[in-house]
Design a protein around this motif. Structure first.
Motif, PDB file in Angstrom:
ATOM      1  N   PHE A 163     -64.455 -38.675  -8.609  1.00  0.00           N
ATOM      2  CA  PHE A 163     -63.940 -38.103  -9.756  1.00  0.00           C
ATOM      3  C   PHE A 163     -63.805 -39.188 -10.884  1.00  0.00           C
ATOM      4  O   PHE A 163     -64.068 -38.770 -12.053  1.00  0.00           O
ATOM      5  CB  PHE A 163     -62.356 -37.430  -9.639  1.00  0.00           C
ATOM      6  CG  PHE A 163     -62.734 -36.019  -9.058  1.00  0.00           C
ATOM      7  CD1 PHE A 163     -63.533 -35.421  -8.072  1.00  0.00           C
ATOM      8  CD2 PHE A 163     -61.757 -34.898  -9.606  1.00  0.00           C
ATOM      9  CE1 PHE A 163     -63.447 -34.193  -7.843  1.00  0.00           C
ATOM     10  CE2 PHE A 163     -61.862 -33.478  -9.310  1.00  0.00           C
ATOM     11  CZ  PHE A 163     -62.851 -33.426  -8.588  1.00  0.00           C
ATOM     12  N   SER A 164     -63.113 -40.405 -10.455  1.00  0.00           N
ATOM     13  CA  SER A 164     -63.035 -41.233 -11.598  1.00  0.00           C
ATOM     14  C   SER A 164     -64.229 -41.786 -12.197  1.00  0.00           C
ATOM     15  O   SER A 164     -64.483 -41.808 -13.544  1.00  0.00           O
ATOM     16  CB  SER A 164     -62.579 -42.735 -10.834  1.00  0.00           C
ATOM     17  OG  SER A 164     -61.143 -42.382 -10.426  1.00  0.00           O
ATOM     18  N   LEU A 165     -65.332 -41.740 -11.405  1.00  0.00           N
ATOM     19  CA  LEU A 165     -66.579 -42.086 -11.985  1.00  0.00           C
ATOM     20  C   LEU A 165     -67.244 -40.842 -12.952  1.00  0.00           C
ATOM     21  O   LEU A 165     -67.664 -41.086 -14.052  1.00  0.00           O
ATOM     22  CB  LEU A 165     -67.737 -42.323 -10.909  1.00  0.00           C
ATOM     23  CG  LEU A 165     -67.835 -43.597 -10.146  1.00  0.00           C
ATOM     24  CD1 LEU A 165     -68.503 -43.449  -8.670  1.00  0.00           C
ATOM     25  CD2 LEU A 165     -68.103 -44.679 -11.000  1.00  0.00           C
ATOM     26  N   LEU A 166     -67.072 -39.756 -12.276  1.00  0.00           N
ATOM     27  CA  LEU A 166     -67.581 -38.495 -13.402  1.00  0.00           C
ATOM     28  C   LEU A 166     -66.681 -38.137 -14.559  1.00  0.00           C
ATOM     29  O   LEU A 166     -67.365 -37.832 -15.604  1.00  0.00           O
ATOM     30  CB  LEU A 166     -67.251 -37.233 -12.116  1.00  0.00           C
ATOM     31  CG  LEU A 166     -68.092 -35.994 -12.700  1.00  0.00           C
ATOM     32  CD1 LEU A 166     -69.753 -36.504 -12.893  1.00  0.00           C
ATOM     33  CD2 LEU A 166     -68.056 -34.710 -11.698  1.00  0.00           C
ATOM     34  N   PHE A 167     -65.245 -38.251 -14.536  1.00  0.00           N
ATOM     35  CA  PHE A 167     -64.472 -38.133 -15.530  1.00  0.00           C
ATOM     36  C   PHE A 167     -63.771 -39.341 -16.400  1.00  0.00           C
ATOM     37  O   PHE A 167     -63.037 -39.225 -17.224  1.00  0.00           O
ATOM     38  CB  PHE A 167     -63.410 -37.166 -15.111  1.00  0.00           C
ATOM     39  CG  PHE A 167     -63.827 -35.753 -14.620  1.00  0.00           C
ATOM     40  CD1 PHE A 167     -64.379 -34.805 -15.648  1.00  0.00           C
ATOM     41  CD2 PHE A 167     -63.796 -35.534 -13.131  1.00  0.00           C
ATOM     42  CE1 PHE A 167     -64.800 -33.544 -15.027  1.00  0.00           C
ATOM     43  CE2 PHE A 167     -64.235 -34.444 -12.731  1.00  0.00           C
ATOM     44  CZ  PHE A 167     -64.730 -33.143 -13.644  1.00  0.00           C
ATOM     45  N   TYR A 172     -57.159 -40.401 -11.149  1.00  0.00           N
ATOM     46  CA  TYR A 172     -57.343 -39.512  -9.623  1.00  0.00           C
ATOM     47  C   TYR A 172     -56.981 -40.725  -8.820  1.00  0.00           C
ATOM     48  O   TYR A 172     -56.261 -40.271  -7.689  1.00  0.00           O
ATOM     49  CB  TYR A 172     -58.592 -39.105  -9.506  1.00  0.00           C
ATOM     50  CG  TYR A 172     -58.983 -38.196 -10.972  1.00  0.00           C
ATOM     51  CD1 TYR A 172     -58.478 -36.812 -10.967  1.00  0.00           C
ATOM     52  CD2 TYR A 172     -60.014 -38.563 -11.828  1.00  0.00           C
ATOM     53  CE1 TYR A 172     -58.866 -36.219 -11.862  1.00  0.00           C
ATOM     54  CE2 TYR A 172     -60.201 -37.714 -12.891  1.00  0.00           C
ATOM     55  CZ  TYR A 172     -59.687 -36.521 -12.849  1.00  0.00           C
ATOM     56  OH  TYR A 172     -59.849 -35.605 -14.056  1.00  0.00           O
ATOM     57  N   LEU A 173     -57.533 -41.809  -8.814  1.00  0.00           N
ATOM     58  CA  LEU A 173     -57.157 -43.014  -7.989  1.00  0.00           C
ATOM     59  C   LEU A 173     -55.675 -43.399  -7.792  1.00  0.00           C
ATOM     60  O   LEU A 173     -55.298 -43.349  -6.835  1.00  0.00           O
ATOM     61  CB  LEU A 173     -58.162 -44.234  -8.118  1.00  0.00           C
ATOM     62  CG  LEU A 173     -58.890 -44.977  -7.184  1.00  0.00           C
ATOM     63  CD1 LEU A 173     -59.076 -44.196  -5.869  1.00  0.00           C
ATOM     64  CD2 LEU A 173     -59.985 -45.452  -7.709  1.00  0.00           C
ATOM     65  N   LYS A 174     -55.226 -43.325  -8.956  1.00  0.00           N
ATOM     66  CA  LYS A 174     -53.802 -43.847  -8.928  1.00  0.00           C
ATOM     67  C   LYS A 174     -53.142 -42.580  -8.449  1.00  0.00           C
ATOM     68  O   LYS A 174     -52.101 -43.013  -7.719  1.00  0.00           O
ATOM     69  CB  LYS A 174     -53.423 -44.018 -10.591  1.00  0.00           C
ATOM     70  CG  LYS A 174     -53.884 -45.344 -11.073  1.00  0.00           C
ATOM     71  CD  LYS A 174     -53.514 -45.294 -12.583  1.00  0.00           C
ATOM     72  CE  LYS A 174     -53.991 -46.639 -13.250  1.00  0.00           C
ATOM     73  NZ  LYS A 174     -54.114 -46.890 -14.597  1.00  0.00           N
ATOM     74  N   ASP A 175     -53.328 -41.507  -8.589  1.00  0.00           N
ATOM     75  CA  ASP A 175     -52.520 -40.339  -7.776  1.00  0.00           C
ATOM     76  C   ASP A 175     -52.761 -40.531  -6.328  1.00  0.00           C
ATOM     77  O   ASP A 175     -51.636 -39.965  -5.808  1.00  0.00           O
ATOM     78  CB  ASP A 175     -53.423 -38.831  -8.446  1.00  0.00           C
ATOM     79  CG  ASP A 175     -52.930 -38.618  -9.813  1.00  0.00           C
ATOM     80  OD1 ASP A 175     -51.854 -39.281 -10.282  1.00  0.00           O
ATOM     81  OD2 ASP A 175     -53.491 -37.625 -10.430  1.00  0.00           O
ATOM     82  N   VAL A 176     -53.921 -40.945  -5.805  1.00  0.00           N
ATOM     83  CA  VAL A 176     -53.928 -40.942  -4.556  1.00  0.00           C
ATOM     84  C   VAL A 176     -53.207 -41.948  -3.858  1.00  0.00           C
ATOM     85  O   VAL A 176     -52.410 -41.852  -3.036  1.00  0.00           O
ATOM     86  CB  VAL A 176     -55.424 -41.153  -4.205  1.00  0.00           C
ATOM     87  CG1 VAL A 176     -55.729 -41.428  -2.626  1.00  0.00           C
ATOM     88  CG2 VAL A 176     -56.544 -40.099  -4.620  1.00  0.00           C
ATOM     89  N   PHE A 177     -53.031 -43.186  -4.743  1.00  0.00           N
ATOM     90  CA  PHE A 177     -52.087 -44.078  -4.371  1.00  0.00           C
ATOM     91  C   PHE A 177     -50.775 -43.866  -4.224  1.00  0.00           C
ATOM     92  O   PHE A 177     -49.850 -43.927  -3.227  1.00  0.00           O
ATOM     93  CB  PHE A 177     -52.122 -45.242  -5.391  1.00  0.00           C
ATOM     94  CG  PHE A 177     -53.425 -46.149  -5.332  1.00  0.00           C
ATOM     95  CD1 PHE A 177     -54.455 -45.893  -4.880  1.00  0.00           C
ATOM     96  CD2 PHE A 177     -53.126 -47.436  -5.798  1.00  0.00           C
ATOM     97  CE1 PHE A 177     -55.546 -46.574  -4.676  1.00  0.00           C
ATOM     98  CE2 PHE A 177     -54.265 -48.219  -5.760  1.00  0.00           C
ATOM     99  CZ  PHE A 177     -55.364 -47.774  -5.035  1.00  0.00           C
ATOM    100  N   THR A 178     -50.265 -42.990  -5.327  1.00  0.00           N
ATOM    101  CA  THR A 178     -48.867 -42.312  -5.566  1.00  0.00           C
ATOM    102  C   THR A 178     -48.651 -41.506  -4.112  1.00  0.00           C
ATOM    103  O   THR A 178     -47.535 -41.444  -3.414  1.00  0.00           O
ATOM    104  CB  THR A 178     -48.716 -41.654  -6.589  1.00  0.00           C
ATOM    105  OG1 THR A 178     -48.950 -42.704  -7.732  1.00  0.00           O
ATOM    106  CG2 THR A 178     -47.128 -41.233  -6.710  1.00  0.00           C
ATOM    107  N   ARG A 179     -49.677 -40.592  -3.858  1.00  0.00           N
ATOM    108  CA  ARG A 179     -49.382 -39.606  -3.026  1.00  0.00           C
ATOM    109  C   ARG A 179     -49.354 -40.558  -1.420  1.00  0.00           C
ATOM    110  O   ARG A 179     -48.637 -39.943  -0.557  1.00  0.00           O
ATOM    111  CB  ARG A 179     -50.697 -38.490  -2.796  1.00  0.00           C
ATOM    112  CG  ARG A 179     -50.432 -37.207  -3.682  1.00  0.00           C
ATOM    113  CD  ARG A 179     -51.492 -36.137  -3.172  1.00  0.00           C
ATOM    114  NE  ARG A 179     -52.932 -36.543  -3.497  1.00  0.00           N
ATOM    115  CZ  ARG A 179     -53.318 -36.350  -4.678  1.00  0.00           C
ATOM    116  NH1 ARG A 179     -52.822 -35.747  -5.546  1.00  0.00           N
ATOM    117  NH2 ARG A 179     -54.830 -36.695  -4.926  1.00  0.00           N
TER     118      ARG A 179
END
Lengths: 185, 185
Positions: A163-167, A172-179
């Motif tokens: 997603f980060s590459l596409l958008f 998105y990556l930061k959100d995964v870290f948080t989750r």
DNA sequence: GTCTATATCAAGATAGAC
DNA sequence: GTCTATCTTGATATAGAC
């Protein structure tokens, strides 16, 4: 031994960047040579083929991650959440804002169905990654839950890189870290 | 109009399979022609270039998903959980045990950093997918939560497809299905 | 260890006969 | 609409001089 102007390690580092950005098949030996400041002919002095070069790069990534990133998961004197955070931060530096995202994920989707050599190394990378995450989760969750949380986290990471590459956003990556950190109290 | 022995639609369907399995750059026009039972020269009668063919394939995937899969999310007479399940089952048929996994994910990691035409279509695919998931989540969660749950689900799916390809198992994808349905009571 | 030159092959794409 | 033949380019890889 005479001093070598260009080292294998330097080539591996440069080639990794090119492969990560352009992909395996779309990168030519000429691209790689140019990026290393060499002529195509000179490049073959270091690596006999593109396939062997890529295999060495992937092995290199595997051991780099094991020694520099995943090893953090086994620093058992640090509390689970802090340990996870430390590892994620290190992981972020490897994945976040790296041009081309994650070489392991890219190469998996591009070649894993066809190249058994790459596939074996890539399996090691993702297994080691999952096991590192699991080793932290297991201190707070059951064996089975830890396994599934670890797999889930790694899969989410790879999806987030996509997603980060596409958008063109690191969010998105930061959100995964948080989750992922949210799995700890 | 004379009857055409081979239709554009048939070529798109066959080419999709080959691209999904072999990737974009590693697939040659010759590969595609052979798979369609045509000579290379004949193949160009239908599509002027490999790039245009791939773009049409991706557009085709986009509209197929919208009409046949994501549309399920908007069947508001069905309860959220059942609707999600129905959509996931349909999605599973498109992703699970498909040789080569997900054409959208594969093409994103292989080409999105370099080909703006593909990138635009791929963004549409993933945006539509996310919005479909969000439309169901929003009936049970807040706007913001629904958005993040939808993104998370899609990213997990793509990560799971990657794991499924690498470890030759559908289990990862099935686990994501279960987790996603678990978001509903 | 680096270079130039080259061999070999396959790719994308086109031309024109049928 | 399909074929064969061909053009042109760029790819992997090697040989041998410096």
């Amino acid at each position: 031994m005479p001093i070598t102007k260009t080292s294998k390690e330097e080539i591996i580092a440069e080639a990794l960047r090119v492969f990560r950005k352009k992909g395996y098949y779309n990168t030519s030996m000429s691209d790689l040579a140019t990026q290393c400041g060499l002529q195509k002919g000179s490049f073959y002095h270091y690596f006999p083929s593109k396939e062997i070069l890529m295999a060495e790069i992937l092995k290199n990534v595997n051991s780099y991650l094991n020694t520099k990133v995943f090893s953090i998961a086994f620093q058992d004197q640090i509390a689970p959440k802090e340990r996870m955070e430390k590892m994620l931060i290190r992981l972020g530096k490897v994945l976040l804002s790296q041009e081309g995202g994650c070489i392991a994920g890219n190469t998996t989707l591009e070649t894993a169905g066809q190249n058994t050599i790459f596939k074996a190394i890539l399996k090691n990378i993702f297994t080691d990654w999952t096991n590192a995450m699991k080793h932290i989760f297991i201190e707070v969750y059951s064996e089975n839950t830890a396994q599934r949380l670890a797999e889930q986290a790694v899969m989410e990471f790879e999806g987030a890189v996509m997603f980060s590459l596409l958008f063109d956003s690191d969010q998105y990556l930061k959100d995964v870290f948080t989750r992922t950190l949210g799995k700890f109290k």
